[in-house]
Design a protein around this motif. Structure first.
Motif, mmCIF file in Angstrom:
data_model
loop_
_atom_site.group_PDB
_atom_site.id
_atom_site.type_symbol
_atom_site.label_atom_id
_atom_site.label_comp_id
_atom_site.label_asym_id
_atom_site.label_seq_id
_atom_site.Cartn_x
_atom_site.Cartn_y
_atom_site.Cartn_z
ATOM 1 N N LEU A 16 54.601 29.645 33.283
ATOM 2 C CA LEU A 16 54.895 28.454 32.752
ATOM 3 C C LEU A 16 53.768 28.075 31.752
ATOM 4 N N PRO A 17 54.313 27.229 30.941
ATOM 5 C CA PRO A 17 53.328 26.709 29.907
ATOM 6 C C PRO A 17 52.221 25.975 30.364
ATOM 7 N N VAL A 18 51.013 26.205 29.681
ATOM 8 C CA VAL A 18 49.803 25.388 30.299
ATOM 9 C C VAL A 18 49.204 24.810 28.979
ATOM 10 N N ARG A 19 48.451 23.705 29.069
ATOM 11 C CA ARG A 19 47.585 23.285 28.007
ATOM 12 C C ARG A 19 46.387 23.993 27.767
ATOM 13 N N ASP A 20 45.993 24.026 26.472
ATOM 14 C CA ASP A 20 44.696 24.576 26.314
ATOM 15 C C ASP A 20 43.352 24.335 26.849
ATOM 16 N N ASN A 21 43.265 23.120 27.340
ATOM 17 C CA ASN A 21 42.345 22.682 28.383
ATOM 18 C C ASN A 21 42.413 22.853 29.878
ATOM 19 N N GLN A 22 43.500 23.265 30.265
ATOM 20 C CA GLN A 22 43.739 23.550 31.615
ATOM 21 C C GLN A 22 43.023 24.627 32.182
ATOM 22 N N VAL A 23 42.172 24.272 33.299
ATOM 23 C CA VAL A 23 41.359 25.287 34.011
ATOM 24 C C VAL A 23 42.305 25.961 34.783
ATOM 25 N N LEU A 24 42.045 27.451 34.657
ATOM 26 C CA LEU A 24 42.741 28.431 35.414
ATOM 27 C C LEU A 24 41.893 29.277 36.259
ATOM 28 N N TYR A 25 42.194 30.316 37.141
ATOM 29 C CA TYR A 25 41.487 31.123 37.658
ATOM 30 C C TYR A 25 41.910 32.381 37.478
ATOM 31 N N ALA A 26 40.861 33.486 36.879
ATOM 32 C CA ALA A 26 41.452 34.823 36.845
ATOM 33 C C ALA A 26 40.667 35.858 37.291
ATOM 34 N N VAL A 27 41.337 36.907 37.435
ATOM 35 C CA VAL A 27 40.543 38.070 37.900
ATOM 36 C C VAL A 27 39.718 38.703 36.744
ATOM 37 N N ARG A 28 38.275 38.875 36.755
ATOM 38 C CA ARG A 28 37.785 39.636 36.007
ATOM 39 C C ARG A 28 37.259 40.922 36.478
ATOM 40 N N ARG A 29 37.513 41.951 35.544
ATOM 41 C CA ARG A 29 37.551 43.143 35.857
ATOM 42 C C ARG A 29 36.236 43.987 34.973
ATOM 43 N N ASP A 30 35.385 43.983 35.488
ATOM 44 C CA ASP A 30 34.121 44.757 34.825
ATOM 45 C C ASP A 30 34.054 46.258 34.975
ATOM 46 N N TRP A 31 34.105 46.826 33.581
ATOM 47 C CA TRP A 31 33.913 48.356 33.499
ATOM 48 C C TRP A 31 32.462 48.812 33.400
ATOM 49 N N ARG A 32 31.995 49.879 34.174
ATOM 50 C CA ARG A 32 30.705 50.377 33.812
ATOM 51 C C ARG A 32 30.739 51.073 32.562
ATOM 52 N N HIS A 33 31.645 51.963 32.023
ATOM 53 C CA HIS A 33 31.547 52.762 30.972
ATOM 54 C C HIS A 33 33.007 52.718 30.352
ATOM 55 N N PRO A 34 32.955 52.214 29.308
ATOM 56 C CA PRO A 34 31.861 51.356 28.409
ATOM 57 C C PRO A 34 31.717 50.005 29.216
ATOM 58 N N ALA A 35 30.652 49.543 28.895
ATOM 59 C CA ALA A 35 30.226 48.269 29.560
ATOM 60 C C ALA A 35 31.165 47.037 28.837
ATOM 61 N N THR A 36 32.260 46.911 29.083
ATOM 62 C CA THR A 36 33.197 45.942 28.982
ATOM 63 C C THR A 36 33.900 45.175 30.092
ATOM 64 N N HIS A 37 34.861 44.118 29.757
ATOM 65 C CA HIS A 37 35.499 43.364 30.872
ATOM 66 C C HIS A 37 36.821 43.129 30.225
ATOM 67 N N GLU A 38 37.605 42.602 31.145
ATOM 68 C CA GLU A 38 38.742 41.753 30.819
ATOM 69 C C GLU A 38 39.163 41.084 31.947
ATOM 70 N N TYR A 39 40.010 40.123 31.249
ATOM 71 C CA TYR A 39 40.456 39.015 32.281
ATOM 72 C C TYR A 39 42.120 39.409 32.528
ATOM 73 N N LEU A 40 42.573 39.272 33.936
ATOM 74 C CA LEU A 40 43.970 39.238 34.021
ATOM 75 C C LEU A 40 44.350 38.543 35.341
ATOM 76 N N ARG A 41 45.477 38.433 35.544
ATOM 77 C CA ARG A 41 46.270 37.678 36.683
ATOM 78 C C ARG A 41 45.826 36.274 36.783
ATOM 79 N N PRO A 42 46.026 35.528 35.668
ATOM 80 C CA PRO A 42 45.591 34.151 35.620
ATOM 81 C C PRO A 42 46.449 33.291 36.603
ATOM 82 N N ARG A 43 45.703 32.397 37.563
ATOM 83 C CA ARG A 43 46.622 31.875 38.711
ATOM 84 C C ARG A 43 45.972 30.219 38.310
ATOM 85 N N LEU A 44 46.849 29.142 38.956
ATOM 86 C CA LEU A 44 46.409 27.739 38.913
ATOM 87 C C LEU A 44 45.287 27.410 40.080
#
Length: 95
Positions: A16-44
């Protein structure tokens, strides 16, 4: 004001569409090598995001690469901006 359309539920995203200022909860996946991260599976709600994190953990637990998972609060705008950043190492990203 723009809206974020996150895609279909089958891919583990909001449907569903949400506004820019809507607070969401997402899973942050941190990788060791390379030391990066990504956000996925946003939920309300945080409870839904925690369930999504457990599902992601079950997927990665037997593999050779195991990311560190956490649930973070993030605005829809930050989530949209971050989707197009690959290999993000910015220290100001939500933890």
């Amino acid at each position: 004001m723009r809206s974020l359309w996150s895609g279909g539920i089958r891919r583990g995203e909001l449907g569903l569409p949400v506004r820019d200022n809507q607070v969401l909860y997402a899973v942050r996946r941190d990788w060791r090598h390379p030391a990066t991260h990504e956000y996925l599976r946003p939920r309300l709600t945080e409870a839904e995001a925690i369930r999504a994190a457990f599902a992601d953990h079950r997927y990665w637990r037997r593999g050779p690469m195991r990311p560190r998972l956490s649930v973070v609060r993030i605005s829809a705008n930050d989530l949209r901006i971050h989707r197009w950043r690959r290999d993000c190492m910015a220290p100001d990203c939500p933890r």
